[in-house]
Design a protein around this motif. Structure first.
Motif, PDB file in Angstrom:
ATOM      1  N   MET A  64      33.727  39.539  54.825  1.00 37.37           N
ATOM      2  CA  MET A  64      34.504  38.774  55.724  1.00 37.37           C
ATOM      3  C   MET A  64      35.603  37.950  54.426  1.00 37.37           C
ATOM      4  O   MET A  64      34.934  37.457  53.541  1.00 37.37           O
ATOM      5  N   PHE A  65      36.705  38.202  54.929  1.00 37.78           N
ATOM      6  CA  PHE A  65      37.741  37.899  53.915  1.00 37.78           C
ATOM      7  C   PHE A  65      38.815  36.811  54.407  1.00 37.78           C
ATOM      8  O   PHE A  65      39.242  37.046  55.691  1.00 37.78           O
ATOM      9  N   ASN A  66      39.066  35.665  53.827  1.00 37.24           N
ATOM     10  CA  ASN A  66      39.930  34.442  54.520  1.00 37.24           C
ATOM     11  C   ASN A  66      41.237  34.721  53.945  1.00 37.24           C
ATOM     12  O   ASN A  66      41.830  34.417  52.921  1.00 37.24           O
ATOM     13  N   LYS A  67      42.151  35.582  54.508  1.00 34.86           N
ATOM     14  CA  LYS A  67      43.497  35.948  54.066  1.00 34.86           C
ATOM     15  C   LYS A  67      44.420  34.902  53.853  1.00 34.86           C
ATOM     16  O   LYS A  67      44.807  34.330  55.128  1.00 34.86           O
ATOM     17  N   PRO A  68      45.091  34.737  52.802  1.00 30.46           N
ATOM     18  CA  PRO A  68      46.193  33.666  52.872  1.00 30.46           C
ATOM     19  C   PRO A  68      47.580  34.192  53.296  1.00 30.46           C
ATOM     20  O   PRO A  68      47.680  35.541  53.282  1.00 30.46           O
ATOM     21  N   GLU A 239      33.785  28.556  57.931  1.00 32.58           N
ATOM     22  CA  GLU A 239      34.601  27.126  57.694  1.00 32.58           C
ATOM     23  C   GLU A 239      34.729  27.116  56.267  1.00 32.58           C
ATOM     24  O   GLU A 239      35.494  26.344  55.507  1.00 32.58           O
ATOM     25  N   SER A 240      33.483  27.380  55.371  1.00 35.24           N
ATOM     26  CA  SER A 240      33.345  27.269  54.173  1.00 35.24           C
ATOM     27  C   SER A 240      34.430  28.185  53.175  1.00 35.24           C
ATOM     28  O   SER A 240      34.415  27.942  52.016  1.00 35.24           O
ATOM     29  N   LEU A 241      34.554  28.916  53.796  1.00 34.58           N
ATOM     30  CA  LEU A 241      35.440  30.239  53.072  1.00 34.58           C
ATOM     31  C   LEU A 241      36.853  29.620  52.916  1.00 34.58           C
ATOM     32  O   LEU A 241      37.644  29.748  53.943  1.00 34.58           O
ATOM     33  N   TYR A 246      35.955  35.466  50.005  1.00 40.05           N
ATOM     34  CA  TYR A 246      35.339  36.396  50.641  1.00 40.05           C
ATOM     35  C   TYR A 246      33.809  36.543  50.364  1.00 40.05           C
ATOM     36  O   TYR A 246      33.568  35.653  49.451  1.00 40.05           O
ATOM     37  N   ARG A 247      33.063  36.956  51.235  1.00 45.58           N
ATOM     38  CA  ARG A 247      31.878  36.987  51.150  1.00 45.58           C
ATOM     39  C   ARG A 247      31.055  38.250  52.180  1.00 45.58           C
ATOM     40  O   ARG A 247      31.891  38.554  52.878  1.00 45.58           O
ATOM     41  N   SER A 248      30.124  38.735  51.786  1.00 48.07           N
ATOM     42  CA  SER A 248      29.228  39.801  52.329  1.00 48.07           C
ATOM     43  C   SER A 248      28.949  39.045  53.739  1.00 48.07           C
ATOM     44  O   SER A 248      28.570  38.019  53.947  1.00 48.07           O
ATOM     45  N   LEU A 249      29.162  39.963  54.947  1.00 51.11           N
ATOM     46  CA  LEU A 249      28.631  39.560  56.165  1.00 51.11           C
ATOM     47  C   LEU A 249      27.001  39.521  56.050  1.00 51.11           C
ATOM     48  O   LEU A 249      26.349  40.497  55.170  1.00 51.11           O
TER      49      LEU A 249
END
Length: 262
Positions: A64-68, A239-241, A246-249
């Motif tokens: 899961m990646f939080n794209k800017p 929300e913490s990302l 990113y983090r693994s699912l």
């Protein structure tokens, strides 16, 4: 297991790509060139080679990646930085993005080396919902929302969009909400009186046409100035990302997504 499925679930790329590799004679099974993607293999005992190199199953990864905003959804780009520039401490060989987000769009982007998973998640007939949060210049009345929910024409020669869900969060003048908007330095704003109407909300769609959310809202008179994908199916952006993180699912998240694909 089918040969193309084995390769797609290894580190060679999307299913459509590995089928091409097989048909072009780049793949061998037990030293014999195979050109049929549907060939059944024994993954535990058969030796699979791609361009004379043994393909080893390294395990599936799901991020899961939080794209800017400001980054291209691609592996390489000659001008712009890409989403892969954030993955420094993990091996990204064979890993690809699931779908795309525009350069100026933020939010949830999935990354994996599981070609079958990517194919299923992006398959239109699966009707996987994707929800976006937006700020736009303009306003939405009941008729506008009804059009978005029932389907709307967004381009010449295109069919109606599939039924969507729209939820308006805030609506009013720019001067009321300028401090809440993520990108405060907006163009096309009346700098003297701030009399530009703005609206925010969530739009959920079940397909993935190019610039679809922006084009849907533009069709009802709204110009999107901020867009963020917040969920895919039942998977919410955590929300913490922070942006660029990113983090693994988790196993629960993976199984939940696979459950929606069935």
């Amino acid at each position: 297991m089918r040969l193309d499925k084995f390769l797609a679930q290894s580190s060679l790329g999307r299913r459509k790509n590995v089928r091409t590799y097989i048909k072009e004679g780049r793949v061998k099974v037990n030293k014999e060139v195979i050109t049929k993607p549907a060939m059944e293999i024994k993954e535990s005992s058969d030796v699979i080679e791609y361009l004379d190199k043994v393909v080893r199953y390294t395990g599936k990864v799901y991020y899961m990646f939080n794209k800017p905003a400001g980054y291209i959804t691609a592996r390489k780009d000659t001008v712009n930085k890409t989403v892969f520039d954030f993955f420094h401490d993990v091996n990204m060989e064979g890993v690809f993005h699931v779908g795309r987000l525009d350069k100026d769009t933020e939010g949830l982007l999935l990354m994996t080396n599981d070609g079958e998973f990517e194919h299923q998640l992006m398959y239109p007939e699966k009707h996987i919902e994707k929800t976006y949060f937006f700020w736009a210049l303009g306003f939405l009345d009941e008729e506008d929302m009804k059009q978005l929910e029932q389907g709307i024409y967004i381009g010449k020669g295109e069919i109606l969009t599939k039924p969507a869900k729209i939820e308006v969060q805030k609506s009013g003048m720019y001067k009321e909400f300028k401090h809440e908007m993520p990108n405060k330095d907006l163009q096309n704003i009346d700098s003297d009186h701030y009399n530009q109407p703005v609206v925010s909300g969530y739009l959920t769609i079940k397909e993935g046409r190019k610039h679809q959310v922006k084009r849907m809202l533009k069709s009802v008179g709204c110009y999107v100035v901020y867009l963020k994908r917040v969920s895919i199916g039942g998977l919410m952006l955590h929300e913490s990302l922070g942006k660029g993180q990113y983090r693994s699912l988790t196993d629960v998240e993976i199984q939940s997504l696979f459950g929606e694909l069935r």
